[in-house]
Design an enzyme around this catalytic site. Sequence first.
Site, short mmCIF file in Angstrom:
data_model
loop_
_atom_site.label_atom_id
_atom_site.label_comp_id
_atom_site.label_asym_id
_atom_site.label_seq_id
_atom_site.Cartn_x
_atom_site.Cartn_y
_atom_site.Cartn_z
N SER A 107 0.60 -1.26 -0.10
CA SER A 107 0.03 0.21 -0.03
C SER A 107 0.61 1.14 -0.08
O SER A 107 0.07 2.24 -0.15
CB SER A 107 -0.90 -0.07 1.03
OG SER A 107 -1.85 -1.03 0.79
N LYS A 119 0.08 3.71 -2.76
CA LYS A 119 -0.86 4.59 -2.58
C LYS A 119 -0.48 5.96 -2.42
O LYS A 119 -1.27 7.14 -2.86
CB LYS A 119 -2.19 4.45 -1.56
CG LYS A 119 -2.87 2.90 -1.74
CD LYS A 119 -3.88 2.75 -0.64
CE LYS A 119 -4.75 1.54 -0.84
NZ LYS A 119 -4.10 0.33 -0.42
N SER A 160 -6.57 3.14 4.12
CA SER A 160 -5.68 2.47 2.97
C SER A 160 -6.75 1.72 2.18
O SER A 160 -6.59 0.55 1.94
CB SER A 160 -4.71 1.49 3.53
OG SER A 160 -3.69 1.43 2.49
#
Length: 374
Positions: free
Chosen positions: A46, A49, A106
Amino acid sequence: MTLLLTAFIVLAPNTVRAKYASYVIDAETGTVLHSINENTRNYPASLTKMMTLYMIFDALDNGHIQLDQHLKISARAARQPSSKLGLSRKDKVTFEQAILAIVTKSANDVATAVAETLNKSERSFALSMTAKARAIGMTRTTFRNASGLPHRGQLSTAKDMATLALRLLRDFPQHYHYFSTTNFTYKGLSHKNHNKLLKTYKGTDGIKTGYIRASGFNLVASVERGGQRLIGVVFGGRTSRVRNSHMSKLLDKSYGKLASTHSQVAEKAKVSKSARDQALAKLLWGVQVGAYKTTAPAYKIAKLAVEKAPDHLYDGHIRVVPLEKKKRKPIYRARILGLSKLQAYRACRILKRRNINCMELKMKQPLQQLAANN
């Protein structure tokens, strides 16, 4: 550091295939304070992101979208696995809510919705992400989706992620505050930020955590203390707690190294100044090459003297010094100051042979003190 690294690796179980990497830099200067395997390609999970957010901020600043504009929620976006908000195609989410959901929860469904809204397809968005990564100096990063969900082609490095964190900070200072958000509420449900360092490590104000089985527990942290900001990256942690503890230790060591470096620089500057002052204190001599009724001829003869005896006078300082006696008009003495005794005597010997009057003189105080007093 070897013991720290060994302990960290030993704790990692066989189920985590990630390669350990860590990297810490001084955000102000870019100085590398710690690095292990910083160019090793790993799954960013993640941390991906962070680039998704970069693309959102870029679109906002270019006027392509607005914070209150709604995303398009497709069936594909809604099907994304956790971590997610649990969106349906009927839900309405603004870009500002999307930013907050990505920073805190997230949310994978939100990341996919962002990609499809900005580029129609997530694949197209990933290509744009990779192109942007190359443009900002992330030379070993390739993106295949907006969320960081498993994909064998989605790879990055600790160094590249530090670069991205630094560019988010510098390119979008007006949006950077989102990374310090600790809670986000959507449909009555509160979602806490996964980055626990925001509460446990003083000065932390972002940036992002990440985890998939193939990556282990990843973290990019940005910390500011006493006006000094560090950016740290850890790839391949066994658990989030171990990763956070490890990051804290790396940041502590890096702040200690930074303080030591600054202390050494200050000490060197102090020593250099002392040595310079001592050297200048020895230059207490000068020569006088004439006295005139006006400043112009005095300056002219001093300049000529330097040209005639450059080996001894070139480093000196021309001064036209007035001498006033009661009601008489002043006379202007042509001098070259800031010389050693040897320079003064040798210069006068040369100048006299060339029919220029010259007299050695000893100054009462160093030249820099004379300048300060005048």
